[in-house]
Write an enzyme that holds these catalytic residues in place. Structure first.
Site, short mmCIF file in Angstrom:
data_model
loop_
_atom_site.label_atom_id
_atom_site.label_comp_id
_atom_site.label_asym_id
_atom_site.label_seq_id
_atom_site.Cartn_x
_atom_site.Cartn_y
_atom_site.Cartn_z
N LEU A 157 0.92 -1.17 0.01
CA LEU A 157 -0.01 0.12 0.13
C LEU A 157 0.83 1.49 0.16
O LEU A 157 0.23 2.26 -0.18
CB LEU A 157 -0.85 0.15 1.51
N SER A 158 2.31 1.23 0.14
CA SER A 158 2.91 2.45 0.58
C SER A 158 3.55 2.82 -0.71
O SER A 158 4.76 2.67 -0.97
CB SER A 158 3.89 2.12 1.72
N PHE A 159 2.79 3.58 -1.50
CA PHE A 159 3.75 4.36 -2.66
C PHE A 159 4.83 5.12 -2.10
O PHE A 159 4.68 6.13 -1.33
CB PHE A 159 2.53 4.98 -3.48
N SER A 206 7.99 -2.11 -0.29
CA SER A 206 6.49 -2.53 0.13
C SER A 206 5.79 -2.83 -1.24
O SER A 206 4.83 -3.68 -1.14
CB SER A 206 5.80 -1.16 0.72
N ASN A 249 7.62 5.44 13.26
CA ASN A 249 6.68 6.36 12.88
C ASN A 249 5.66 6.49 13.69
O ASN A 249 4.67 7.27 13.69
CB ASN A 249 5.93 5.90 11.47
N GLU A 259 5.48 12.35 9.98
CA GLU A 259 5.57 11.06 9.92
C GLU A 259 6.58 10.51 11.29
O GLU A 259 7.13 9.29 11.15
CB GLU A 259 6.53 10.38 8.64
N ARG A 296 6.38 13.10 2.74
CA ARG A 296 5.49 12.73 3.45
C ARG A 296 5.36 13.72 4.82
O ARG A 296 4.61 13.91 5.55
CB ARG A 296 5.60 11.47 4.38
N HIS A 339 11.53 8.31 4.23
CA HIS A 339 11.84 8.84 5.43
C HIS A 339 13.37 9.30 5.53
O HIS A 339 14.15 8.48 4.95
CB HIS A 339 11.39 7.99 6.70
N CYS A 389 13.14 1.13 11.64
CA CYS A 389 11.71 1.35 11.43
C CYS A 389 11.34 0.59 12.77
O CYS A 389 10.15 1.09 13.16
CB CYS A 389 11.33 0.74 10.52
#
Length: 444
Positions: free
Chosen positions: A18-20, A25, A107, A171, A211, A247, A368
């Site tokens: 889901l993470s464009f 991912s 995050n 973020e 982001r 990030h 992360c």
């Protein structure tokens, strides 16, 4: 001391893709995941840090699926019917409801040390994560968990997430680093942003989203009561964002008096000098900057290996250690460079390679998975004792994972109501193990 609060991978660990902007991912979308293996890999990393003498604690996973997201956008029906409808008609919505990304607790929030804040408390602001629908559902649970762990209002201050608007995209600690002589003395807090909402024609990426905004960084500085000399805000290079550096912690990592970063980490070539001057003024020492050149490790290799998403820690024997993903050892160029840094003057004292392939395939590595919380000894005695990691908790969590987690999870399993109930049973038991009480909506 600085505690690493690692996110425990949840029982519904899966790859939604889901993470464009997060290359790993997107590449893993729809693949079979291995929740039990993922959780055990995370626990093994926690054990390594604990054995190295690094203070270690645990943050529990979020409950998934969060079907409230589907209901807020017009889907209805009983839970079983809703799961079936989403699987047949809106698989992307089902994937968002099942997002496993809360395990990346870098995050979860931005944390400021009490030595840096005007009121002398540790401050927490949960990230709003508004850039991605699947992550925007995290802040309410994150805030409940943080308030349950850090409940002493005399020592810990909790803020609401920033408003969920693009102008205030936040973020969390993935774009925040603290430099200091030690954790109980004033330091410099570095905030890194991708674009400024007030300067729409300024530097910004062209392919992938930025982001974090400058305005979000400025808001957190105000909320946390940071002094002008105790903070610095720099812009991440839009060029590297477009290469998959979503990030700052994918291109730079810092700890106390050391920065480990790629030469292309920041937008302005003079920013590293600005950081050096700011650290010298605020902290009274010269920053030790280990800067990696593009010719030695190209940005593409940095992204695929997550060399900078490693953890920099000070061990119990006062050595500077890098906790790097196994992918760094498997990349010949990256491995050669890390070994040269260890062997050379002014580098790390040691490198430990950890197996986190299940996390890495979802787009997050060692850094992360953890939220850094600097605390005095008194503050460290004030947070919930049940989440403090040690041999006993490790054994209990390992037994719990073995009992409740499936070996393999496929996308079609996500529509099974029995699987959802199993996840709830597991997390309800976990809150008892950690002594946190009712932190999930289904328990309230």
């Amino acid at each position: 001391m600085e505690f690493n609060f690692d996110g425990l991978v949840g029982p519904s660990h899966n790859y939604g893709g889901l993470s464009f902007g997060n290359i790993a991912s997107q590449a893993s979308e729809g693949q079979l995941s291995r929740p039990k293996e993922a959780a055990l890999q995370g626990l093994a990393k926690m054990r390594l840090l604990h054995e190295l003498g690094v203070p270690q604690a645990v943050i529990p996973p979020h409950m998934r699926p969060d079907l409230g997201l589907a209901r807020r956008i017009g889907f209805s029906g009983s839970e079983g019917r809703l799961l079936a409808t989403l699987a047949a008609e809106a698989p992307l919505v089902l994937a968002a409801c099942y997002s496993a990304s809360a395990m990346w607790t870098a995050n979860a929030a931005t944390v400021s040390a009490s030595a840096d804040t005007r009121d002398g408390r540790v401050h927490f602001t949960p990230a709003n994560l508004q850039n991605k629908v699947h992550r925007s559902i995290e802040p309410p649970t994150t805030r409940r968990i943080l308030k349950a762990i850090f409940a002493d209002e005399e020592r810990f201050a909790h803020h609401e997430p920033l408003p969920g608007t693009a102008a205030l995209g936040d973020e969390g600690a993935a774009n925040h680093t603290r430099f200091a002589k030690d954790h109980d003395v004033p330091g410099l807090e570095l905030f890194v942003y991708g674009e400024s909402a007030a300067n729409p024609f300024g530097p910004r990426p062209k392919v992938f989203p930025a982001r974090q905004t400058k305005e979000a960084c400025e808001a957190i500085v105000r909320l946390h009561g940071l002094t002008p000399s105790g903070r610095l805000i720099l812009q991440q290079s839009p060029e590297v964002i477009d290469q998959g550096v979503f990030h700052n912690d994918v291109i730079a990592v810092g700890h106390l008096q050391t920065l480990f970063a790629h030469e292309k980490a920041f937008e302005d070539s003079k920013d590293l000098d600005r950081l050096r001057r700011a650290v010298s003024k605020a902290c009274g020492f010269e920053l030790k900057a280990i800067v990696v050149r593009e010719e030695d490790v190209p940005v593409a290799d940095a992204v695929s290996s997550y060399i900078f998403n490693s953890q920099l820690v000070r061990t119990g024997s006062d050595r500077l250690a890098l906790i790097a993903p196994m992918e760094c050892k498997e990349n010949e160029r990256v491995h050669r460079h890390l070994e040269a840094v260890v062997a050379g003057p002014g580098g790390f004292d040691e490198v430990h390679y950890v197996e986190l392939r299940q996390s890495m395939q979802g787009g997050g590595g060692p850094a992360c998975l953890r939220l850094r919380v600097p605390m005095s000894e008194v503050e460290a005695q004030a947070f919930a004792p049940g989440v403090r990691f040690g041999p006993e908790l490790h054994a209990r969590l390992q037994t719990w994972v073995e009992a409740h987690y499936v070996e393999v999870l496929s996308p079609r399993d996500l529509a099974d109501p029995a699987f959802v109930e199993g996840c709830r049973v597991a997390l309800d038991e976990l809150t008892g193990i950690l002594g946190l009480g009712a932190i999930y909506p289904f328990q309230l």
